[in-house]
Design an enzyme around this catalytic site. Sequence first.
Site, PDB file in Angstrom:
ATOM      1  CB  SER A 122      -0.899  -0.007   1.241  1.00 55.34           C
ATOM      2  OG  SER A 122      -0.111   0.339   2.371  1.00 55.34           O
ATOM      3  CE  LYS A 123      -2.477   6.415  -2.346  1.00 54.32           C
ATOM      4  NZ  LYS A 123      -3.889   6.510  -2.035  1.00 54.32           N
ATOM      5  NE  ARG A 124       0.383   0.705   6.058  1.00 57.01           N
ATOM      6  CZ  ARG A 124       1.007  -0.425   6.320  1.00 57.01           C
ATOM      7  NH1 ARG A 124       2.100  -0.414   7.024  1.00 57.01           N
ATOM      8  NH2 ARG A 124       0.529  -1.574   5.891  1.00 57.01           N
ATOM      9  CG  HIS A 125       4.517  -1.206   1.988  1.00 57.58           C
ATOM     10  ND1 HIS A 125       3.186  -1.558   1.974  1.00 57.58           N
ATOM     11  CD2 HIS A 125       5.040  -1.760   3.100  1.00 57.58           C
ATOM     12  CE1 HIS A 125       2.936  -2.324   3.024  1.00 57.58           C
ATOM     13  NE2 HIS A 125       4.032  -2.459   3.720  1.00 57.58           N
TER      14      HIS A 125
END
Length: 482
Positions: free
Chosen positions: A252-255
């Site tokens: 996800s965007k966190r990565h």
Amino acid sequence: MSVRVRFAPSPTGPLHIGGARSALFNWLYARHHGGKFLVRIEDTDIERSSRESEKNILDALRWLGIDWDEGIEVGGPNEPYRQTERLEVYRKLAKELVATGHAYDCYCSEEELAAEREALMEKGELPRYLGKCRSLSPEDKAKFEAAGRPPVLRFRVPENQIITIHDYVRGQVEFESNGIGDFIIMKSDNIPTYNFAVVVDDHDMNISHVVRAEEHLSNTPRQILIYDALGWQKPDFAHISLILGKDRSKMSKRHGATSIEQYQNLGYLPEALVNFLALLGWSPGGEEEIFTLEEIKEQFTLEKVAKNPAVFDIDKLNWLNGHYIRQAPVGRLTKLAIPFLQEAGYLEENLSQERIAWLEQVVAIARNYISYMQEITQHVDIFFRDQVEVLEEDAKQVQTWEQMSVVMKTAHALFAAAEELTEESVKAMIKAVGKQSGLKGKFIFQPLRVAITGRTHGPELHQIIPVIGKAKTLARLEAAIK
Ligand code: GLU
């Protein structure tokens, strides 16, 4: 059987890493086997679909070097390639499914369906539609119609059937039809659902292998039931594994950046991204990790696609991209670097040929220190600024050396007298500084480096001084003398 594969994105956002990998695997499979690769648009989610997303996806594919033989924009025997332009095809087949008893109108309201789901879950059963409208009489239907309730069309799932999928990646996978529940194939606005439209398109377009993300595996038994109901031959399937972040949770965007466009905008090279994407779940075996598209194409098989999830490792992408940056022609990198340097305020808008030639020298040096082009702005200040800023502790220490003064004065005299600064002439002058001052090694190099770059580490002085130029070099030596 000739290979015909497809990428069928829903244009509800930009092309993501996962979609790009699906597209790439299909493309590789087609190219490896001399087959055809199609791209078509699944835009039946009218609210979330847009032409803007469609354009983003197609542009990103082209940027990656993925081309298609049939489909959207390029045309072909099954035009149109956008599902919302093929509605008549689905509607006609939906009628056929009703006529053969495989589909029926359902008038249940959202509230009724929610209550049914809840009741099933309370009993610990799979939430599914239990077939309340399976056998409505014409009178019942007339009543609902009169009340203005628009029906959806549901597929009648046969009972007690084992549905078997032969999957290239996952092997034989079985589903029980009893767990599925009659599912919707046409919504109340007469637009088909994904599971129905995808089967119709794959059949019409003679798709031989459906290669797609694992998240669609649970849709596949529904699709198989539709093939069977229509008496159609089924394609082969290959469901490729999820992409996880390094912490093993779903990517996800966190990565990090998730869309291809973001990587493009940061100055990643498409050949690096394609190399990286290919290794997300596929490996030819062996230690080698650097492959051109051509090499991957030669070696790609679905059998070598891994069953376990792929892990998205940004450090690996950066390493690969850095590798490709060091291989790429300097002219190409310079074009990519210019917007970043302009944005950072280093470069003017209009660049002369001379300035570009100089920039190429800057890029040739700075590219050794970066993973993607945006980072170049952090490695070029020494070429652009009039004076350097000394921030490092080690460099400040060097400024206090007693040798500083003699090195500066000797170098200044030599550089000032020089006609031209080239790698060779600078090398010779640095040697001469040593001879004239009686100093050696780091006692010459460190003072010079700190005066000219403000740092104690970095590229070779004889490489950077000609690029920094005579005027700036002298000005920096003068500042150091003061
Ligand atoms: N539109 C679907 C998606 O974007 C395609 C699924 C399929 O390939 O069948 O996930």
